[in-house]
Enzyme design. Structure first.
Site, short mmCIF file in Angstrom:
data_model
loop_
_atom_site.label_atom_id
_atom_site.label_comp_id
_atom_site.label_asym_id
_atom_site.label_seq_id
_atom_site.Cartn_x
_atom_site.Cartn_y
_atom_site.Cartn_z
N LYS A 44 5.78 20.74 60.69
CA LYS A 44 6.76 19.89 61.19
C LYS A 44 7.41 18.82 60.27
O LYS A 44 8.58 18.22 60.00
CB LYS A 44 6.06 19.21 62.50
CG LYS A 44 7.29 18.66 63.42
CD LYS A 44 6.88 17.70 64.24
CE LYS A 44 8.02 16.76 64.85
NZ LYS A 44 7.67 15.69 65.47
N LYS A 69 -0.52 12.12 53.74
CA LYS A 69 0.31 11.34 55.02
C LYS A 69 0.38 9.92 54.54
O LYS A 69 1.35 9.40 54.90
CB LYS A 69 -0.46 11.45 56.24
CG LYS A 69 -0.70 12.57 56.99
CD LYS A 69 -1.09 12.85 58.33
CE LYS A 69 -1.05 14.29 59.15
NZ LYS A 69 -1.57 14.38 60.05
N LYS A 108 3.08 24.42 52.59
CA LYS A 108 2.69 25.14 54.06
C LYS A 108 3.91 24.56 55.16
O LYS A 108 4.48 23.71 55.08
CB LYS A 108 1.34 24.48 54.52
CG LYS A 108 1.25 23.12 54.97
CD LYS A 108 0.05 23.09 55.71
CE LYS A 108 0.06 21.35 56.44
NZ LYS A 108 -1.09 21.06 57.39
P1 AMP Z 1 -1.85 20.32 63.83
O1 AMP Z 1 -0.32 20.76 63.96
O2 AMP Z 1 -1.75 19.47 62.38
O3 AMP Z 1 -2.45 19.57 64.75
O4 AMP Z 1 -2.49 21.64 63.48
C1 AMP Z 1 -2.94 22.45 64.39
C2 AMP Z 1 -3.98 23.70 63.91
O5 AMP Z 1 -2.62 24.62 63.46
C3 AMP Z 1 -4.75 23.32 62.81
O6 AMP Z 1 -5.74 24.32 62.83
C4 AMP Z 1 -4.15 23.57 61.50
O7 AMP Z 1 -5.07 23.81 60.57
C5 AMP Z 1 -3.15 24.83 61.82
N1 AMP Z 1 -2.05 24.84 60.94
C6 AMP Z 1 -0.98 24.00 60.88
N2 AMP Z 1 -0.07 24.37 59.98
C7 AMP Z 1 -0.56 25.32 59.51
C8 AMP Z 1 0.12 26.48 58.47
N3 AMP Z 1 1.17 26.17 57.94
N4 AMP Z 1 -0.67 27.66 58.24
C9 AMP Z 1 -1.65 27.82 58.79
N5 AMP Z 1 -2.21 26.94 59.91
C10 AMP Z 1 -1.83 25.98 60.00
#
Ligand code: AMP
Length: 326
Positions: free
Chosen positions: A194, A111, A191
Site C-alpha cells: 500500500k 519504515k 513488493k
Molecule cells: P500487512 O499488510 O503488512 O499486515 O501484511 C499481511 C500479510 O500479507 C503478511 O503475512 C505479509 O507477509 C503478507 N504480504 C504483504 N505484502 C505482500 C507481498 N507483496 N507479497 C507477499 N506477501 C505479502
C-alpha cells in the site's frame, strides 16, 4: 496444529496479501487446523492513524477476511486490542529483546526511513508485540509472507530466551510461506504494498483495476509491438503466473517472445483472469460491509474465544515471572 496470523487494518488488502498470506490462511482453516486470525490494529498505530479511519478500516478488513473465504465457524477471528494480554506479554518479552536485534529489523529500517521524524518506540518494538501475539496462543504455525521471516526468527529467539530464563512453556513456532512468498508491485521494482501505491486491491472494481494495470511496468526493452520481449523479466508475466492457465501462459510466451502480441493484449488477458478472482470477493465484501452489526458480532465472539486461551498463557507467565503475589 494451532495456527496464528494477523493483518493490519491499513485500508487496503491487495493481491500481495492474498497470495502471500490469505491463500495459506484459508487452506489451513479448511484442513481443519485450529486457526486464530486477527486484525493487528495495535501494529497499525506505529504509523500515525486517524481514529475514525482506523475503526472503518478495521471493519473493512474483517469483511475482506470473510469475503476471501475465512469462516468464523472454523477460525477464531478477532481484533488484537480486544485481547489486552497481548501487550501485557509483550512487556515481559521486551525485557528479553536485544536492542541491537531490534534495530537490525529490515522493516524497522525501511519504515523509519519514510519519515525519520515520526520514528517512534512502537515501530522499534513492533516485532516484540508480534512475538507476543504468536506465543500467547502457543502457535505451531505462522503463515506469513517472506517480509515477516525476520520477525518470526525473533519470535523463536524470544521463546527460547523465556524458556531458558523461567521455564520451558513456549514452543518455537514454524513460519509457513505460500508458494508465492513475494508478489511484485505494478512498478515491477518492489513488493506490492500500500505504501508504495503499486498494488491492485482485492475489492477494487474492474475500472480501477484496468486503469492501474494498463499503465503498469512491462519489459522496458519492449518499446514497440514489433520488439520481441522477454517474459522472464516482465512484471506482467510474473503476475500472469499467479492467475493464468498453462494455455494462457503459453500464449503469452509465444506472443511476446515472437512479437506477435502487444503488451496491452497481454495485459487484457491478465485483467480477465484477475477479475475472475476479485469480482466474487468484491461482491461478497459489499454484502458484508453493509451489515456492520454482523461483523461486530463475529469479532466479539472471536475475542471471547481468543481470551480463554490467551489468559491461560498469561496466568502461567505471570506466575513464572514472579508477578503472582496472592
Ligand atoms: P500487512 O499488510 O503488512 O499486515 O501484511 C499481511 C500479510 O500479507 C503478511 O503475512 C505479509 O507477509 C503478507 N504480504 C504483504 N505484502 C505482500 C507481498 N507483496 N507479497 C507477499 N506477501 C505479502
Amino acid at each position: 496444529m494451532r495456527v496464528v496470523s494477523g493483518i493490519q487494518p491499513t485500508g487496503v488488502a491487495h493481491l500481495g496479501n492474498y497470495f502471500g498470506a490469505f491463500a495459506n490462511w484459508i487452506e489451513l482453516q479448511n484442513a481443519g487446523h485450529e486457526c486464530f486470525y486477527f486484525i493487528a490494529n495495535q501494529h497499525a498505530i506505529t504509523i500515525p492513524q486517524n481514529n475514525e479511519i482506523l475503526k472503518k478500516n478495521t471493519l473493512e478488513i474483517t469483511a475482506i477476511m470473510l469475503a476471501v473465504g475465512l469462516d468464523p465457524k472454523k477460525s477464531t477471528i478477532f481484533i488484537q486490542s480486544d485481547i489486552p494480554v497481548h501487550t501485557q506479554l509483550s512487556w515481559i518479552l521486551s525485557c528479553l529483546s536485544p536492542i541491537g536485534e531490534m534495530e537490525r529489523m529490515v522493516q524497522f529500517k525501511e519504515k523509519s526511513k519514510i519519515d525519520p521524524s515520526a520514528t517512534n518506540l512502537g515501530l522499534l518494538s513492533y516485532p516484540t508485540l508480534q512475538a507476543a501475539d504468536i506465543l500467547i496462543y502457543k502457535a505451531d504455525l505462522v503463515p506469513v509472507g517472506i517480509d515477516q521471516a525476520q520477525h518470526l526468527e525473533l519470535t523463536r529467539l524470544l521463546a527460547r530466551k523465556f524458556n531458558n530464563t523461567y521455564k520451558s512453556i513456549f514452543k518455537e513456532p514454524k513460519t509457513l510461506h505460500t508458494k508465492t512468498t513475494k508478489v511484485v508491485g505494478l512498478d515491477g521494482a518492489a513488493k506490492m504494498s500500500k505504501g508504495l501505491n503499486n498494488y491492485i486491491g482485492l475489492v477494487e472494481d474492474e475500472k480501477t483495476i484496468w486503469k492501474k494495470l494498463s499503465v503498469a511496468m512491462t519489459d522496458p526493452a519492449r518499446k514497440r509491438k514489433t520488439d520481441p520481449g522477454n517474459p522472464a523479466i516482465c512484471n506482467i508475466y510474473i503476475l500472469h503466473k499467479l492467475f493464468s492457465s498453462q494455455k494462457d501462459l503459453d500464449w503469452v510466451v509465444d506472443g511476446c517472445t515472437n512479437a506477435k502480441i502487444g503488451c496491452i493484449e497481454c495485459k487484457k488477458k491478465l485483467f480477465e483472469n484477475i477479475i475472475k478472482l476479485t469480482n466474487p470477493i468484491r461482491e461478497k465484501y459489499l454484502k458484508l460491509i453493509n451489515n456492520p452489526n454482523d461483523l461486530k458480532d463475529i469479532l466479539s465472539i472471536g475475542a471471547k474465544k481468543a481470551t480463554i486461551i490467551a489468559q491461560q498463557t498469561m496466568d502461567e507467565v505471570n506466575a513464572l515471572v514472579g508477578f503472582k503475589y496472592f
